[in-house]
Design a protein around this motif. Structure first.
Motif, PDB file in Angstrom:
ATOM      1  N   TYR A  77       0.844  -1.186   0.000  1.00 55.66           N
ATOM      2  CA  TYR A  77       0.000   0.000   0.000  1.00 55.66           C
ATOM      3  C   TYR A  77       0.888   1.248   0.000  1.00 55.66           C
ATOM      4  CZ  TYR A  77      -3.918  -3.099   1.164  1.00 55.66           C
ATOM      5  OH  TYR A  77      -4.866  -4.082   1.134  1.00 55.66           O
ATOM      6  N   PRO A  78       0.321   2.384  -0.421  1.00 53.45           N
ATOM      7  CA  PRO A  78       1.135   3.614  -0.495  1.00 53.45           C
ATOM      8  C   PRO A  78       1.914   3.902   0.790  1.00 53.45           C
ATOM      9  CG  PRO A  78      -0.969   3.969  -1.560  1.00 53.45           C
ATOM     10  CD  PRO A  78      -1.036   2.592  -0.971  1.00 53.45           C
ATOM     11  N   THR A  87       2.822   2.126  -8.150  1.00 59.35           N
ATOM     12  CA  THR A  87       1.378   2.143  -7.946  1.00 59.35           C
ATOM     13  C   THR A  87       0.903   0.847  -7.315  1.00 59.35           C
ATOM     14  OG1 THR A  87       1.156   3.558  -9.885  1.00 59.35           O
ATOM     15  CG2 THR A  87      -0.857   2.506  -9.096  1.00 59.35           C
ATOM     16  N   THR A  88       0.104   0.994  -6.285  1.00 55.43           N
ATOM     17  CA  THR A  88      -0.446  -0.180  -5.609  1.00 55.43           C
ATOM     18  C   THR A  88      -1.437  -0.910  -6.520  1.00 55.43           C
ATOM     19  OG1 THR A  88      -0.198   0.961  -3.509  1.00 55.43           O
ATOM     20  CG2 THR A  88      -1.686  -0.937  -3.537  1.00 55.43           C
ATOM     21  N   ARG A 119      -4.634  -2.387  -7.850  1.00 55.90           N
ATOM     22  CA  ARG A 119      -5.945  -1.863  -7.499  1.00 55.90           C
ATOM     23  C   ARG A 119      -7.005  -2.412  -8.440  1.00 55.90           C
ATOM     24  NH1 ARG A 119      -4.351   3.775 -10.310  1.00 55.90           N
ATOM     25  NH2 ARG A 119      -5.602   3.406 -12.153  1.00 55.90           N
ATOM     26  N   HIS A 141      -4.900   7.576  -6.170  1.00 55.22           N
ATOM     27  CA  HIS A 141      -4.947   6.431  -7.089  1.00 55.22           C
ATOM     28  C   HIS A 141      -3.950   5.354  -6.675  1.00 55.22           C
ATOM     29  CE1 HIS A 141      -5.921  10.045  -9.626  1.00 55.22           C
ATOM     30  NE2 HIS A 141      -7.038   9.363  -9.622  1.00 55.22           N
ATOM     31  N   GLY A 142      -3.243   5.600  -5.605  1.00 51.40           N
ATOM     32  CA  GLY A 142      -2.286   4.608  -5.135  1.00 51.40           C
ATOM     33  C   GLY A 142      -0.889   4.793  -5.695  1.00 51.40           C
ATOM     34  N   THR A 143      -0.615   5.956  -6.286  1.00 45.49           N
ATOM     35  CA  THR A 143       0.702   6.168  -6.884  1.00 45.49           C
ATOM     36  C   THR A 143       1.598   7.027  -6.002  1.00 45.49           C
ATOM     37  OG1 THR A 143      -0.268   6.060  -9.087  1.00 45.49           O
ATOM     38  CG2 THR A 143       1.937   6.981  -8.932  1.00 45.49           C
ATOM     39  N   PHE A 202      -7.611  -0.712  -3.254  1.00 45.83           N
ATOM     40  CA  PHE A 202      -6.304  -1.349  -3.283  1.00 45.83           C
ATOM     41  C   PHE A 202      -6.456  -2.825  -2.991  1.00 45.83           C
ATOM     42  CE2 PHE A 202      -4.840   3.035  -1.734  1.00 45.83           C
ATOM     43  CZ  PHE A 202      -4.758   3.486  -3.042  1.00 45.83           C
TER      44      PHE A 202
END
Ligand code: ATP
Ligand code: MG
Length: 398
Positions: free
Chosen positions: A48-49, A81-82, A84, A66-68, A100
């Protein structure tokens, strides 16, 4: 393995050492397998982030929602990036919510095309869950899963499909093509800026004719700014035998030319496409050359157009097979005694100090006349020569 991957490999290994999965994904994997140069490497991870930020010292939250997370390493930034999934898509564009997940498979499933859904592990193995490798080999663009569903989720994917058909010279798989035809109108939901990016990449592609044909056949063009009534002109572009554009300026100038736009229309056309402001002047400069394309072109036209527009015009002259060759235009431009007003051997200050002239429109007029005569080769770009001429002109004016 390209060097862009090799230098990023330690990052993947660090993530793995912390107990997570990490892969190269997206366009860089596709392009490497195709033997094409790559620009940006994308990394996908099960971390995860917050977990990524705990692993690396220097990070920037570039797209955290967005997980980036961007990791800075040896002066480079890497987007990590996670994994997702996306769900919702009520509005045919971005998903309502991004979730995620820890599974690579879930992440690959939400990607647009099979050739874009490959992952590369640090040991060099390719993870291929949707036969993307076969599609790469057979030069096929195919949506991941059910194309209609995927285009409903995000209508931009239709533009991406025709863009890749051009960029890679691949064929669009029939069901995918059919789904675009049936749903082209969904493109209306997409922000013009995003459509524009794909449109320009289409025009700069390896097989533009194929991309344009698909763009026209599927009727995607009807949902692009100011294209709906211009099918014939767009078809004309697809028929140009030497169509090979090198940059955005050439793309917009070619369109403006075949659409026969007036300067005012050029501005509104480019505004509708939300291009950057500064390209409008350049496009008009290119058009001024194309519209006066004869072997005895007035050198002042390319002088005022400047280098960048002249270069673009030189390519377009050949593509459009106008009665002035690109080579001849470049020759005319290269032969210009000066390329810019600043290169004139005399300036306003000289006129005021030496001839005692007063600042104002009269002085500007004299300078413009001198500039024009130097560009046309009627006067040498020499201070004494220009001063003598200026004196004569100022007497005439009084
Ligand atoms: P390019 O070489 O032009 O950068 P790309 O495939 O890398 O092509 P990007 O926009 O950089 O395109 O996206 C990276 C990856 O993200 C894609 O390869 C694809 O897996 C995924 N992706 C991008 N846009 C979408 C989309 N609209 N829908 C689903 N997946 C997408
Ligand atoms: Mg990319």
């Amino acid at each position: 393995i390209p060097q862009e991957f090799t230098v990023a490999l330690p990052l993947l290994q660090q993530i793995r050492a912390a107990g997570f999965e990490a892969y190269f994904v997206g366009g860089s994997v596709r392009d490497t397998i195709l033997g094409l140069p790559i620009h940006d490497v994308d990394i996908a991870t099960s971390a995860y982030p917050a977990e990524i930020k705990a692993i690396f010292e220097r990070t920037v939250d570039t797209g955290i929602e967005h997980g980036t997370v961007m990791v800075l390493d040896h002066g480079e930034g890497y987007e990590i990036t996670t994994f997702r999934t996306e769900s919702g898509y009520q509005d045919f564009r971005r998903p309502d919510k991004v979730e995620f997940v820890r599974s690579l498979k879930e992440d690959l499933k939400r990607r647009d095309l099979t050739i874009n859904a490959l992952a590369l592990a640090p040991d060099g193995t390719v993870i291929d869950m949707f036969s993307g490798l076969d599609d790469l080999k057979n030069k096929t663009i195919r949506a991941v899963g059910d194309p209609t569903e995927r285009f409903f989720e995000d209508a931009l994917r239709m533009m991406r499909t025709v863009r890749f058909a051009s960029q890679l010279d691949f064929k669009i798989e029939p069901k995918t093509l059919q789904a675009i035809k049936a749903n082209a109108h969904l493109l209306e939901k997409i922000a013009v800026e995003r459509i524009q990016v794909e449109w320009i990449k289409l025009l700069l592609g390896k097989n533009v004719v194929q991309g344009l044909d698909a763009f026209l056949e599927t009727e995607l063009f009807k949902y692009c700014p100011q294209f709906a009534t211009r099918e014939q002109a767009l078809r004309k572009i697809a028929k140009l035998p030497q169509l090979k554009l090198v940059d955005e300026l050439e793309c917009w100038a070619l369109l403006a030319y075949v659409f026969e736009l007036t300067p005012k229309q050029v501005r509104s056309f480019l505004k509708a496409w939300k291009t950057s402001n500064d390209i409008s002047m350049e496009v008009q400069n290119v058009l001024s050359i194309l519209e006066q394309a004869t072997p005895d072109l007035d050198p002042l036209v390319c002088y005022h157009a400047k280098e960048r527009a002249t270069k673009a015009a030189s390519h377009l002259l050949d593509i459009l097979q106008l009665p002035l060759t690109g080579a001849k235009l470049l020759q005319t431009y290269t032969a210009l005694p000066i390329k810019d007003k600043a290169q004139l051997a005399l300036n306003g200050k000289d006129l005021i100090q030496t001839l005692g002239l007063k600042p104002g429109p009269g002085l500007g007029k004299i300078l413009n006349t001198l500039e024009q005569k130097v560009v046309l080769g009627e006067l040498a770009n020499d201070k004494a020569v220009l001063l003598a001429q200026a004196e004569k002109l100022s007497k005439e004016l009084n």
